[in-house]
Design a protein around this motif. Sequence first.
Motif, PDB file in Angstrom:
ATOM      1  N   ASP A  82       0.633  -0.925  -0.124  1.00  0.00           N
ATOM      2  CA  ASP A  82       0.142  -0.094   0.028  1.00  0.00           C
ATOM      3  C   ASP A  82       1.314   1.446  -0.113  1.00  0.00           C
ATOM      4  N   SER A  83       0.485   1.427  -1.057  1.00  0.00           N
ATOM      5  CA  SER A  83       1.777   3.694  -1.134  1.00  0.00           C
ATOM      6  C   SER A  83       1.062   4.458   0.172  1.00  0.00           C
ATOM      7  N   ASP A  84       0.488   4.321   0.458  1.00  0.00           N
ATOM      8  CA  ASP A  84      -0.223   5.436   2.033  1.00  0.00           C
ATOM      9  C   ASP A  84       0.935   4.689   3.318  1.00  0.00           C
ATOM     10  N   VAL A  85       0.862   3.239   3.288  1.00  0.00           N
ATOM     11  CA  VAL A  85       1.454   2.760   4.215  1.00  0.00           C
ATOM     12  C   VAL A  85       2.772   3.295   4.114  1.00  0.00           C
ATOM     13  N   ARG A  86       3.481   2.749   3.402  1.00  0.00           N
ATOM     14  CA  ARG A  86       5.081   3.202   2.612  1.00  0.00           C
ATOM     15  C   ARG A  86       5.341   4.136   2.746  1.00  0.00           C
ATOM     16  N   ARG A  87       4.420   5.463   2.079  1.00  0.00           N
ATOM     17  CA  ARG A  87       4.888   6.893   2.616  1.00  0.00           C
ATOM     18  C   ARG A  87       4.463   7.691   3.670  1.00  0.00           C
ATOM     19  N   THR A  88       3.568   6.333   4.765  1.00  0.00           N
ATOM     20  CA  THR A  88       3.803   6.845   6.240  1.00  0.00           C
ATOM     21  C   THR A  88       5.213   6.317   6.431  1.00  0.00           C
ATOM     22  N   ALA A  89       5.354   5.391   6.405  1.00  0.00           N
ATOM     23  CA  ALA A  89       7.292   4.452   6.815  1.00  0.00           C
ATOM     24  C   ALA A  89       8.033   5.567   6.549  1.00  0.00           C
ATOM     25  N   ALA A  90       7.550   6.536   5.004  1.00  0.00           N
ATOM     26  CA  ALA A  90       9.203   7.010   4.953  1.00  0.00           C
ATOM     27  C   ALA A  90       9.216   8.386   5.861  1.00  0.00           C
ATOM     28  N   THR A  91       7.915   8.726   6.214  1.00  0.00           N
ATOM     29  CA  THR A  91       8.132   9.775   6.908  1.00  0.00           C
ATOM     30  C   THR A  91       8.514   9.882   8.731  1.00  0.00           C
ATOM     31  N   ALA A  92       7.602   8.675   8.992  1.00  0.00           N
ATOM     32  CA  ALA A  92       8.333   8.037  10.024  1.00  0.00           C
ATOM     33  C   ALA A  92       9.482   8.123  10.313  1.00  0.00           C
ATOM     34  N   LEU A  93      10.425   8.060   9.277  1.00  0.00           N
ATOM     35  CA  LEU A  93      11.985   7.442   9.084  1.00  0.00           C
ATOM     36  C   LEU A  93      12.691   9.278   9.725  1.00  0.00           C
ATOM     37  N   GLY A  94      11.429   9.616   8.699  1.00  0.00           N
ATOM     38  CA  GLY A  94      12.380  10.931   8.259  1.00  0.00           C
ATOM     39  C   GLY A  94      12.564  11.977   9.996  1.00  0.00           C
ATOM     40  N   GLU A  95      11.385  11.371  10.931  1.00  0.00           N
ATOM     41  CA  GLU A  95      11.319  12.019  12.255  1.00  0.00           C
ATOM     42  C   GLU A  95      12.252  11.549  13.038  1.00  0.00           C
ATOM     43  N   ILE A  96      12.555   9.933  12.615  1.00  0.00           N
ATOM     44  CA  ILE A  96      14.078   9.414  13.467  1.00  0.00           C
ATOM     45  C   ILE A  96      15.157   9.811  13.325  1.00  0.00           C
ATOM     46  N   LYS A  97      15.112  10.230  12.335  1.00  0.00           N
ATOM     47  CA  LYS A  97      16.509  10.949  11.988  1.00  0.00           C
ATOM     48  C   LYS A  97      17.711  10.128  11.609  1.00  0.00           C
ATOM     49  N   ASP A  98      17.468   8.743  12.308  1.00  0.00           N
ATOM     50  CA  ASP A  98      18.541   7.360  11.532  1.00  0.00           C
ATOM     51  C   ASP A  98      19.297   7.258  10.348  1.00  0.00           C
ATOM     52  N   LEU A  99      20.809   7.737  10.752  1.00  0.00           N
ATOM     53  CA  LEU A  99      21.652   7.432   9.421  1.00  0.00           C
ATOM     54  C   LEU A  99      21.029   6.278   8.796  1.00  0.00           C
ATOM     55  N   ARG A 100      21.121   5.119   9.419  1.00  0.00           N
ATOM     56  CA  ARG A 100      20.045   3.847   8.807  1.00  0.00           C
ATOM     57  C   ARG A 100      19.318   3.017   8.087  1.00  0.00           C
ATOM     58  N   ALA A 101      18.175   4.679   7.725  1.00  0.00           N
ATOM     59  CA  ALA A 101      17.194   4.532   6.910  1.00  0.00           C
ATOM     60  C   ALA A 101      18.006   5.298   5.103  1.00  0.00           C
ATOM     61  N   VAL A 102      19.071   6.104   5.500  1.00  0.00           N
ATOM     62  CA  VAL A 102      19.203   6.020   4.192  1.00  0.00           C
ATOM     63  C   VAL A 102      19.160   5.448   2.413  1.00  0.00           C
TER      64      VAL A 102
END
Length: 160
Positions: A82-102
């Motif tokens: 689901d694209s909404d889930v992918r978008r929200t997961a991407a947003t969440a990773l931006g909030e966490i600001k962890d380099l492992r997500a880059v």
Amino acid sequence: MYPVKALRCRQIQWQRALSVLFVLCLFVLAREMFGQVDQVSQLTKELKDANWVIRLDAAFALGKLKDPSTVEALVAALKDGDSDVRRTAATALGEIKDLRAVDPLVVLLRDIDPLVRGRTAASLGKIGDPRAVPSLIPLLKDEDATVRRDAADWLDYFKD
């Protein structure tokens, strides 16, 4: 009762009261810590639920908690159907600001959904890792105007 004994009794009462207060504070702190651990564990499980709305809400909540221990689960959610889930997961990773997500977010910049690409560009900008710059530059020519704007906005943070 003698004045000295009365004073000593009051001191002992205060010491007991402070000890009880200290133990209560420790109890509340421990409950908070374990409560968040339980909440993170539950939300991480919900990222794998069959219902996309539950997965979406879980990703959103994990972004609000900003717990670095959830990065792997959110990275896995970047591959959700689901694209909404992918978008929200991407947003969440931006909030966490962890380099492992880059690196996983850079891969997501090629998503078919322009909303996902735009939020991913924003998340990479929030994380602020210069490794993302070469992947953001092609988005300046994206077919979607919102993606182009998001990429330009976040590339502005990498002026150096």
